[in-house]
Design a protein around this motif. Structure first.
Motif, PDB file in Angstrom:
ATOM      1  N   TRP A   1       7.153  76.271 -48.843  1.00 50.34           N
ATOM      2  CA  TRP A   1       6.391  77.230 -48.044  1.00 50.34           C
ATOM      3  C   TRP A   1       7.222  77.838 -46.910  1.00 50.34           C
ATOM      4  O   TRP A   1       7.172  79.054 -46.683  1.00 50.34           O
ATOM      5  N   ASP A   2       7.963  77.028 -46.191  1.00 51.48           N
ATOM      6  CA  ASP A   2       8.761  77.575 -45.091  1.00 51.48           C
ATOM      7  C   ASP A   2       9.807  78.555 -45.616  1.00 51.48           C
ATOM      8  O   ASP A   2      10.048  79.609 -45.005  1.00 51.48           O
ATOM      9  N   SER A   3      10.417  78.219 -46.733  1.00 52.07           N
ATOM     10  CA  SER A   3      11.385  79.137 -47.344  1.00 52.07           C
ATOM     11  C   SER A   3      10.719  80.435 -47.765  1.00 52.07           C
ATOM     12  O   SER A   3      11.254  81.534 -47.555  1.00 52.07           O
ATOM     13  N   LEU A   4       9.535  80.328 -48.358  1.00 48.57           N
ATOM     14  CA  LEU A   4       8.818  81.524 -48.799  1.00 48.57           C
ATOM     15  C   LEU A   4       8.436  82.403 -47.613  1.00 48.57           C
ATOM     16  O   LEU A   4       8.474  83.642 -47.715  1.00 48.57           O
ATOM     17  N   ARG A   5       8.096  81.782 -46.496  1.00 45.80           N
ATOM     18  CA  ARG A   5       7.797  82.574 -45.294  1.00 45.80           C
ATOM     19  C   ARG A   5       9.022  83.368 -44.848  1.00 45.80           C
ATOM     20  O   ARG A   5       8.923  84.549 -44.497  1.00 45.80           O
ATOM     21  N   ARG A   6      10.188  82.719 -44.860  1.00 41.66           N
ATOM     22  CA  ARG A   6      11.405  83.422 -44.434  1.00 41.66           C
ATOM     23  C   ARG A   6      11.796  84.521 -45.424  1.00 41.66           C
ATOM     24  O   ARG A   6      12.249  85.606 -45.025  1.00 41.66           O
TER      25      ARG A   6
ATOM     26  N   ASP B   1       9.429  87.391 -44.758  1.00 45.03           N
ATOM     27  CA  ASP B   1       9.805  88.105 -43.535  1.00 45.03           C
ATOM     28  C   ASP B   1      10.971  89.059 -43.811  1.00 45.03           C
ATOM     29  O   ASP B   1      10.947  90.221 -43.375  1.00 45.03           O
ATOM     30  N   GLN B   2      11.983  88.575 -44.518  1.00 40.69           N
ATOM     31  CA  GLN B   2      13.135  89.419 -44.842  1.00 40.69           C
ATOM     32  C   GLN B   2      12.715  90.590 -45.725  1.00 40.69           C
ATOM     33  O   GLN B   2      13.110  91.737 -45.500  1.00 40.69           O
ATOM     34  N   ALA B   3      11.909  90.300 -46.748  1.00 41.12           N
ATOM     35  CA  ALA B   3      11.460  91.364 -47.652  1.00 41.12           C
ATOM     36  C   ALA B   3      10.672  92.428 -46.888  1.00 41.12           C
ATOM     37  O   ALA B   3      10.910  93.635 -47.059  1.00 41.12           O
ATOM     38  N   ASN B   4       9.743  92.002 -46.057  1.00 42.59           N
ATOM     39  CA  ASN B   4       8.910  92.954 -45.327  1.00 42.59           C
ATOM     40  C   ASN B   4       9.734  93.821 -44.376  1.00 42.59           C
ATOM     41  O   ASN B   4       9.424  94.998 -44.156  1.00 42.59           O
TER      42      ASN B   4
END
Length: 386
Positions: free
Chosen positions: A230-235, A238-241
Motif C-alpha cells: 500500500w505505501d508503495s502504491l501511494r507513492r 503520487d508520481q503518476a498524478n
C-alpha cells in the motif's frame, strides 16, 4: 413457478493462448441464460467447481438462487470458486430480467446513460511483440473506430528481476512499444499500459518517469494490490498524478467489501472490477456506487469473451459513473462467430445500451461445440505467484 433445471459448464478454445469458460443455466420453463467465468489455465478447476456451487441451486427459482450466492475472497476455492459464482450470478440476473420481460440493466437499477465509451485492449491481438507489431495492431483498432488503446508490452519483466536490476532490457523494449503505439494513434487518443503487477516500486517509478512525454491516460496494475504494497502504491500514485496519469487496478478483487478499503484509502484513481470475478452484476454495481461516493472512477475490466462484455455494459449503463469499458480487440474471429449481429455496434467510440430482453445476446451452440477445450498457458496472475 420456473425453477433451475440444469447448470452446465462449457469451456471454449479461442486461440493457442486462450480459453473462455461459459456456464449455461437452463430453467424448467425453457428459458436459458449464460454467464462467463474465464480464468486462463484453470479450466479443469472451473469444471470441478461448477457442480459444487451449482448443485444446491437446482430446483430453486432464479431469485432464490441469487440470494444463495455469496462471493468472498475467503472462499476455500479462491478465485476459481468466485469465478463460478460470478458466472452464475450473471446468468441468474439475466433470467430474472427475462421473467420480467426487461433488459438486464432495468432489473439492476435506473438507466444513467445510453452509451458507454469503449477502449481496445490490443495486447493478445499483437502476436508480433515488436514496437512495429504493436503499432500495426493499434492502427487496425483505430481504423475500426476505437479512440482508446491499451497494451501490456512488458513481457518477461518480474518483480524479482526488477529487484536485481536484470529487467532493464525488457522494460526498455516495453517503453519502445508504447512510444510506437503513441505515434501510430496520434496525440489525442487515450493510451493505457497494463503492467500486470510486474514491477517493484523503484522500477515502476522509473518507468513512469521515462513515459512522461508519451501522455499516458493510465498506468495499470504496477504492483500487486496487497496490504504490504500500500505505501508503495501511494507513492506510485503520487508520481503518476504529478504527471497527469491515473493509476488503475483491482481486477481480481472479489465483492464490495474487498474493494472498500482500497476505495476509502484512495490507493487508486480507477477501480476495475471484473464481472467474472467480483461476484456478478449486482456486486459490480455496488462497487461502482461505492467508488462514485469516494471520487474514484469505475472502469470494468473486460479482456475476455462476449458474455462478460455485454453484462459489463449493462452495469456500466446504470452505474452513477462509468469511465470506460474494456474490449479485447481482434484476438480471434470466434468472438464474432459466437454472437454475430447481436453484439453492440461501436459508434463514435461508444457502445449503445442493449434494449432487448435479458442480456440481449445468446451464444451459438454449433460454434461452441466446434471448438472444445484445449490446454493453454496459465495467465500472468498464476505465473507471478510462483
Amino acid at each position: 413457478m420456473s425453477t433451475i433445471q440444469s447448470i452446465t459448464p462449457i469451456p471454449f478454445n479461442v486461440s493457442a493462448k486462450t480459453n473462455w469458460f461459459f456456464i449455461s443455466v437452463q430453467m424448467s420453463d425453457g428459458r436459458h441464460a449464460w454467464g462467463e467465468a474465464s480464468l486462463n489455465g484453470w479450466e479443469a478447476a472451473l469444471q470441478t467447481a461448477t457442480p459444487l456451487h451449482a448443485q444446491p441451486l437446482i430446483g430453486l427459482s432464479a431469485e432464490s438462487a441469487i440470494a444463495q450466492l455469496r462471493p468472498s475472497p475467503a472462499l476455500p476455492g479462491g478465485l476459481v470458486s468466485n469465478a463460478v459464482i460470478s458466472a452464475l450470478a450473471q446468468a441468474l440476473w439475466t433470467i430474472r430480467a427475462q421473467e420480467e420481460d426487461m433488459p438486464l440493466h432495468t432489473a439492476l437499477a435506473p438507466l444513467q446513460r445510453k452509451a458507454v465509451p469503449v477502449y481496445a485492449n490490443i495486447n493478445r491481438a499483437t502476436t508480433d511483440r515488436t514496437p512495429a507489431g504493436f503499432a500495426a495492431t493499434a492502427k487496425r483498432a483505430a481504423q475500426a473506430g476505437f479512440e482508446g488503446f491499451k497494451a501490456a508490452p512488458f513481457d518477461g519483466v518480474t518483480p524479482a528481476q526488477c529487484a536485481t536490476g536484470d529487467a532493464e532490457q525488457h522494460i526498455q523494449h516495453g517503453i519502445d512499444c508504447l512510444y510506437a503505439i503513441r505515434e501510430a494513434v496520434g496525440p489525442q487518443a487515450k493510451l493505457m499500459v497494463d503492467c500486470h503487477w510486474r514491477f517493484d516500486e523503484k522500477s515502476a517509478l522509473s518507468t513512469l518517469r521515462r513515459l512522461e512525454s508519451i501522455g499516458l491516460h493510465w498506468f495499470e496494475c504496477p504492483m500487486a494490490e496487497t496490504y504490504d504494497n500500500w505505501d508503495s502504491l501511494r507513492r506510485i500514485k503520487d508520481q503518476a498524478n504529478q504527471q497527469n496519469v491515473l493509476v488503475a487496478a483491482a481486477e481480481t478483487q472479489v465483492g464490495v467489501a474487498a474493494f472498500e478499503m482500497q476505495i476509502r484509502e484512495k490507493l487508486l484513481d480507477v477501480v476495475m472490477p471484473d464481472i467474472k470475478y467480483c461476484g456478478g452484476p449486482a456486486q459490480m454495481l455496488g462497487i461502482a456506487e461505492m467508488a462514485a461516493s469516494h471520487g474514484v472512477m469505475f472502469a470494468p475490466h473486460n479482456p475476455t469473451g462476449p458474455i462478460c462484455t455485454v453484462a459489463s455494459l449493462h452495469v456500466a449503463c446504470v452505474a452513477r459513473g462509468a469511465h470506460m469499458l474494456e474490449l479485447q480487440f481482434d484476438e480471434s474471429p470466434l468472438y464474432d462467430a459466437l454472437i454475430g449481429h447481436q453484439h453492440p455496434v461501436l459508434r463514435n467510440g461508444k457502445y449503445q445500451v442493449p434494449n432487448t430482453t435479458g442480456l440481449g445476446v445468446d451464444l451459438d451452440k454449433k460454434t461452441l461445440a466446434a471448438h472444445p477445450f484445449k490446454p493453454v498457458p496459465f495467465g500472468i496472475e498464476t505465473l507471478l505467484a510462483n
